[in-house]
Scaffold this motif. Structure first.
Motif, mmCIF file in Angstrom:
data_model
loop_
_atom_site.group_PDB
_atom_site.id
_atom_site.type_symbol
_atom_site.label_atom_id
_atom_site.label_comp_id
_atom_site.label_asym_id
_atom_site.label_seq_id
_atom_site.Cartn_x
_atom_site.Cartn_y
_atom_site.Cartn_z
ATOM 1 N N LYS A 593 0.864 -1.139 0.008
ATOM 2 C CA LYS A 593 -0.122 -0.041 0.034
ATOM 3 C C LYS A 593 0.836 1.091 0.000
ATOM 4 C CE LYS A 593 -3.828 2.025 2.396
ATOM 5 N NZ LYS A 593 -4.820 2.061 3.402
ATOM 6 N N SER A 597 1.106 3.464 -3.292
ATOM 7 C CA SER A 597 0.699 4.942 -3.001
ATOM 8 C C SER A 597 1.713 6.025 -3.806
ATOM 9 C CB SER A 597 0.360 5.345 -1.944
ATOM 10 O OG SER A 597 -0.712 4.632 -1.334
ATOM 11 N N THR A 609 -4.188 3.788 -3.233
ATOM 12 C CA THR A 609 -4.190 2.670 -4.146
ATOM 13 C C THR A 609 -5.335 2.434 -4.729
ATOM 14 O OG1 THR A 609 -4.656 1.407 -2.171
ATOM 15 C CG2 THR A 609 -2.416 1.264 -2.695
ATOM 16 N N THR A 634 -7.789 -2.487 2.808
ATOM 17 C CA THR A 634 -6.542 -2.385 1.494
ATOM 18 C C THR A 634 -7.104 -2.176 0.226
ATOM 19 O OG1 THR A 634 -5.306 -3.696 3.233
ATOM 20 C CG2 THR A 634 -4.554 -3.751 1.046
ATOM 21 N N LYS A 635 -8.142 -3.258 0.095
ATOM 22 C CA LYS A 635 -8.896 -2.956 -1.511
ATOM 23 C C LYS A 635 -9.665 -2.076 -1.634
ATOM 24 C CE LYS A 635 -9.704 -7.180 -2.914
ATOM 25 N NZ LYS A 635 -9.206 -7.195 -4.334
ATOM 26 N N HIS A 636 -10.025 -1.245 -0.469
ATOM 27 C CA HIS A 636 -11.104 -0.387 -0.696
ATOM 28 C C HIS A 636 -12.223 -0.942 -1.177
ATOM 29 C CE1 HIS A 636 -8.079 2.818 0.013
ATOM 30 N NE2 HIS A 636 -7.292 2.244 -0.849
#
Length: 716
Positions: A593, A597, A609, A634-636
Motif C-alpha cells: 500500500k 501510493s 491505491t 486495503t482493497k477499498h
C-alpha cells in the motif's frame, strides 16, 4: 490507350497530380499485370497509390486492403471517398448492420477498395474469398516478421492468401523494414518473384537532433518554444508512458499551449476527441504514447519531439516521419536518458523476442549517442549507403572539437575502482569527482577516497557528457542487471594503467531553445533529471520511513535492486507489484500500500491505491494472515465483497483452512439452519449474521458434501 496513359488520366482525375513519383508507376504496372510486389517507401512517400491505382485500373473486382488499425482505415477511406473513389471499411467500431451493408456493396461490385483487419479477413476467409478480388494489399507489412519492430502474430496467418488465391496479386507495403525484415516479408507471405521497390529512406527536409534529457522543466520549455516557433502548424510530443503523456499535456497547458492527450488508457471517445482536435487544428500539440499517429496524413506537422528514447530505429523513423509530409522543413528532436534504456530493456526482456529487441535497442542507443552524422546512422540501418554528411543534423552543424581525455578518464576510472569497482552509477560518480558531500556519499564513505573532488574544476553537465562518451567508447560498461552500476572494462583498465589513451569531444552546452537562443544550460547541476531515478529516490524515502518505524535496516524492507525494478516497472496494482523482482506475497501485503501510493502519485494517478475486486488479490492478502476487515480496507471495498470472494475461493479449493473466517459454532448454526429450513433460512439467518458469513458457511458445506458439518481442524 496505353496502361500508363490510362493511369496518368486516373491520377489526374482522382488525385489531381500529373506525374507519378519515382518508382510508383513501375509497381502499378507490375501489380496490374498480376505480379506480386513489395514496396518500401518512407512515410509520406506515396505507398498507398501503389495499390489504389491498380485497383482503379482493374476492369472488375474489388481490392482488399489489410490494415492493422481502425484509425488508418478511416483515414484512408475518408480520403478515397472524398476523391470520388468508392471505398469502405469493415471494423468493430461500426455496428453489424452497417458492416453488412458494406459487405453487400462489395459483393455487388459497388466498391473498388475494401479495408479490413487481418483478423476480420482470416476469421471469415471462405466468405471473403468468394469476392471477385482484383488484388490484396497488406499495409504495415513489417508486422508479419518476427524481425520487425511491431510483430503481430495474427499477421503470420496471412500466408493463407497466396495458398488459397494463388492467381491474385499480393502487394506488401511498409515504411520501416531493415534488410532482414524485408526478406522475411517475402518468405512469410509466400510471394512469388515479387517486384521490389525500395525507395530512399532519406527525408532531407527533417532536421535531426538528440540531447541527453535535461529534465522535465527544460523539456517543457523547449516544446512550448517549438510550438510558438510554428504558431500555425502542429507538433507531436511522444512519451514512453501514459503518465508521461498526461504530465506533458498538463505542463504545456499551464504554459498556455493548446494541447491534447492521447494514450491507450483513455476511452475510445476521449481518444477520438483528441484526434479530431489535433486534426482540425483546435489544438496545436498532441502529447501521446507511441500508439498515436499511424495512418495520419496531416501534412503540417512541423515537429516531433520524443521525450524518451524509442525502442527501435524503425519505430523512431516511423514516428519522426509524421513530420514534414508536405516536404517543407520540419524538426525531429530526441531526448533520452539511461532511465529510458533501463525501462526499454525491461520491455525487451519481457517481449518474448529478447535477443532481437535488445539488439534493436542497442542500435537505437547508438543513434542517440552518435558523434557522426545522424542521418547516415539512420540510413545505414536501412542498408542505404551515403558517402557524405547531411548538413541538417546537430552533429553536422556542430562538428565537435576533440582533446586528449586520458587524464579525465583516469580520474573517473580511479574513483570507480576505489568505491569497489561495481558499486556506483553515473550520477554518484559525477558527484564524487566534483566533491559533492551528499548524504549518500558521506554515508558510504566515498568522501574519504583520494579521487573525491579530483574533478571539481568541471561542471556536472561536463562530467556527465564526458562519462557518457567514455561509456560509448568502451571505457565503462553499464551493468543493467546490477542497478545500472558502472563497471570498468579491460580497455578502461589499460587507460587507468597508462597503456592506452582516449580522445573525447569537447563539451558544448546544448542549445535547447527552439528559436536558437544561446547561453542556456540544459541540465540543472543540482538535480538528477532521470525519471526512473527520481522515482527511486522517492521510494527510498518510503523505505527509510518504514525501516525507522519498524526498527529494522532499510535493506531488509527492499533492496536497492528491488526499488530500481519497482521504479522501472512502476506497478499501480497489487498484481503488478508482485511482478517486481524481490517482492513476495508477504511483503506485498505488508508494504504494498505504501509503495503503490508513492508510485501512483508519481504517475499522476492519485496517491491512494486503486479499488480492486480481483479474487487473486484477495487470496494473496488472506494467505499473508490478514483478516477480512484488513483486506477490505486495503482493497477499498466492503467486507461483504471480501466474504463473497473468500466463499468463491473456498469452493474453488484455493482456501482450505477457515478458522480465521468463521468459528465452529457459527458454521454449525448456519449449516443446520440451511438444512432444516432451506426455503426461509436466509431470512432467519440475516437477523444473526452478515450475508457474507452465510456465503462462507454454505461454501464450506458444499466442499464437504451437501452442507454436512464436518469435524476438521478448520473449525478450531
Amino acid at each position: 490507350m496505353t496502361l500508363k496513359e490510362e493511369a496518368l488520366g486516373l491520377l489526374a482525375k482522382f488525385y489531381g497530380y500529373r506525374s507519378f513519383r519515382p518508382g510508383q508507376y513501375e509497381v502499378i504496372e507490375a501489380v496490374s499485370g498480376g505480379r506480386d510486389a513489395v514496396v518500401l517507401l518512407p512515410t509520406g512517400g506515396g505507398k498507398s497509390l501503389c495499390y489504389q491505382m491498380p485497383a482503379l485500373l482493374a476492369r472488375k473486382g474489388v481490392a482488399i486492403v489489410v490494415s492493422p488499425l481502425i484509425a488508418l482505415m478511416q483515414d484512408q477511406t475518408t480520403a478515397l471517398v472524398a476523391n470520388g473513389i468508392p471505398a469502405a471499411a469493415i471494423h468493430s467500431n461500426q455496428d453489424e448492420a452497417y458492416n453488412r451493408t458494406v459487405a453487400d456493396a462489395a459483393f455487388a461490385g459497388k466498391l473498388r477498395l475494401l479495408y479490413i483487419s487481418p483478423e476480420g479477413l482470416l476469421q471469415n476467409f471462405d466468405y471473403w474469398s468468394r469476392l471477385d478480388i482484383s488484388l490484396v494489399a497488406i499495409d504495415e507489412a513489417h508486422c508479419i516478421s518476427q524481425w520487425g519492430h511491431d510483430f503481430r502474430p495474427d499477421y503470420t496467418a496471412l500466408s493463407l492468401i497466396k495458398e488459397r488465391l494463388p492467381n491474385v496479386p499480393v502487394i506488401a507495403l511498409t515504411a520501416t523494414a531493415d534488410r532482414l525484415t524485408r526478406d522475411d516479408i517475402v518468405q512469410q507471405l509466400h510471394l512469388r518473384d515479387p517486384y521490389c521497390l525500395i525507395g530512399s529512406f532519406d527525408r532531407p527536409n527533417i532536421s535531426l537532433r538528440a540531447y541527453s534529457n535535461p529534465g522535465a522543466k527544460q523539456r517543457m520549455r523547449f516544446i512550448a518554444d517549438m510550438s510558438r516557433k510554428y504558431p500555425q502548424d502542429s507538433g507531436i510530443a511522444y512519451c514512453l508512458s501514459r503518465a508521461g503523456a498526461e504530465s506533458t499535456h498538463k505542463a504545456l497547458t499551464a504554459l498556455g499551449i493548446r494541447s491534447a492527450c492521447y494514450h491507450a488508457g483513455m476511452s475510445a471517445g476521449e481518444r477520438d476527441r483528441s484526434m479530431r482536435a489535433f486534426l482540425n487544428g483546435s489544438v496545436q500539440v498532441v502529447c501521446a504514447t507511441v500508439a498515436f499517429g499511424m495512418g495520419i496524413d496531416k501534412s503540417n506537422i512541423r515537429w516531433v519531439v520524443h521525450n524518451n528514447l524509442p525502442g527501435t530505429i524503425e519505430s523512431y523513423y516511423q514516428e519522426i516521419g509524421r513530420a514534414g509530409r508536405d516536404g517543407l522543413p520540419a524538426e525531429a528532436v530526441l531526448f533520452y536518458s539511461y532511465g529510458d534504456i533501463v525501462t526499454l530493456r525491461s520491455f525487451a526482456e519481457d517481449s518474448g523476442r529478447t535477443a532481437v529487441n535488445l539488439e534493436k535497442l542497442a542500435r537505437m542507443e547508438a543513434y542517440a549517442e552518435a558523434r557522426v552524422c545522424r542521418r547516415r546512422v539512420l540510413l545505414s540501418y536501412f542498408s542505404e549507403e551515403r558517402d557524405c554528411d547531411c548538413g541538417n543534423c546537430d552533429i553536422c552543424r556542430n562538428q565537435p572539437a576533440r582533446f586528449d581525455g586520458t587524464i579525465l578518464a583516469q580520474k573517473a576510472l580511479s574513483a570507480v575502482m576505489r568505491t569497489g569497482g561495481t558499486a556506483i552509477g553515473v550520477f554518484t560518480l559525477v558527484n564524487i569527482l566534483r566533491g559533492q558531500r551528499r548524504s549518500d556519499i558521506v554515508r558510504a564513505g566515498y568522501d574519504t577516497i583520494r579521487t573525491f573532488g579530483a574533478g571539481a574544476d568541471l561542471s556536472q553537465p561536463e562530467w556527465s557528457d564526458y562519462i557518457s562518451q567514455m561509456i560509448q567508447l568502451g571505457v565503462f560498461e553499464i551493468a543493467y542487471e546490477d542497478a545500472n552500476h558502472l563497471r570498468v572494462t579491460p580497455f578502461g583498465m589499460k587507460i587507468l594503467k597508462g597503456a592506452a589513451h582516449i580522445e573525447l569531444s569537447t563539451h558544448v552546452p546544448p542549445q535547447y531553445n527552439a528559436k536558437g537562443r544561446k547561453g542556456e544550460k540544459a541540465v540543472p547541476e543540482e538535480t538528477n533529471a532521470d525519471p526512473v531515478h527520481q522515482l527511486m529516490e522517492q521510494l527510498k524515502t518510503v523505505r527509510t520511513d518504514i525501516s525507522r518505524k519498524e526498527g529494522k535496516p532499510a535493506y531488509t524492507v527492499f533492496s536497492d535492486a528491488t526499488l530500481l525494478d519497482m521504479a522501472t516497472r512502476r506497478p499501480t496494482t497489487l498484481d503488478e507489484f508482485l511482478q517486481v523482482n524481490g517482492v513476495g506475497e508477504k511483503k506485498a501485503a505488508t508494504y504494498g500500500k505504501r509503495f503503490l501510493s508513492a508510485i501512483r502519485k508519481f504517475e499522476g494517478l492519485g496517491a491512494g491505491t486503486p479499488a480492486g475486486t480481483s479474487l487473486k488479490e484477495t487470496l494473496i492478502l488472506f494467505n499473508t494472515g490478514m483478516g477480512v476487515g484488513e483486506i477490505a480496507a486495503t482493497k477499498h471495498v466492503s467486507t461483504d465483497t471480501i466474504y463473497n470472494h473468500l466463499a468463491q475461493l473456498i469452493e474453488q479449493g484455493l482456501i482450505t483452512t477457515f478458522g480465521t473466517i468463521i468459528s465452529r459454532k457459527e458454521y454449525e448454526d448456519i449449516v443446520n439452519e440451511l438444512k432444516a429450513h432451506p426455503d426461509i433460512a436466509y431470512d432467519v439467518l440475516k437477523e444473526r449474521y452478515r450475508s457474507g458469513m452465510v456465503a462462507i458457511a454454505r461454501a464450506i458445506g458444499r466442499t464437504k458434501g451437501v452442507l454436512q458439518p464436518a469435524k476438521h481442524t478448520y473449525l478450531q
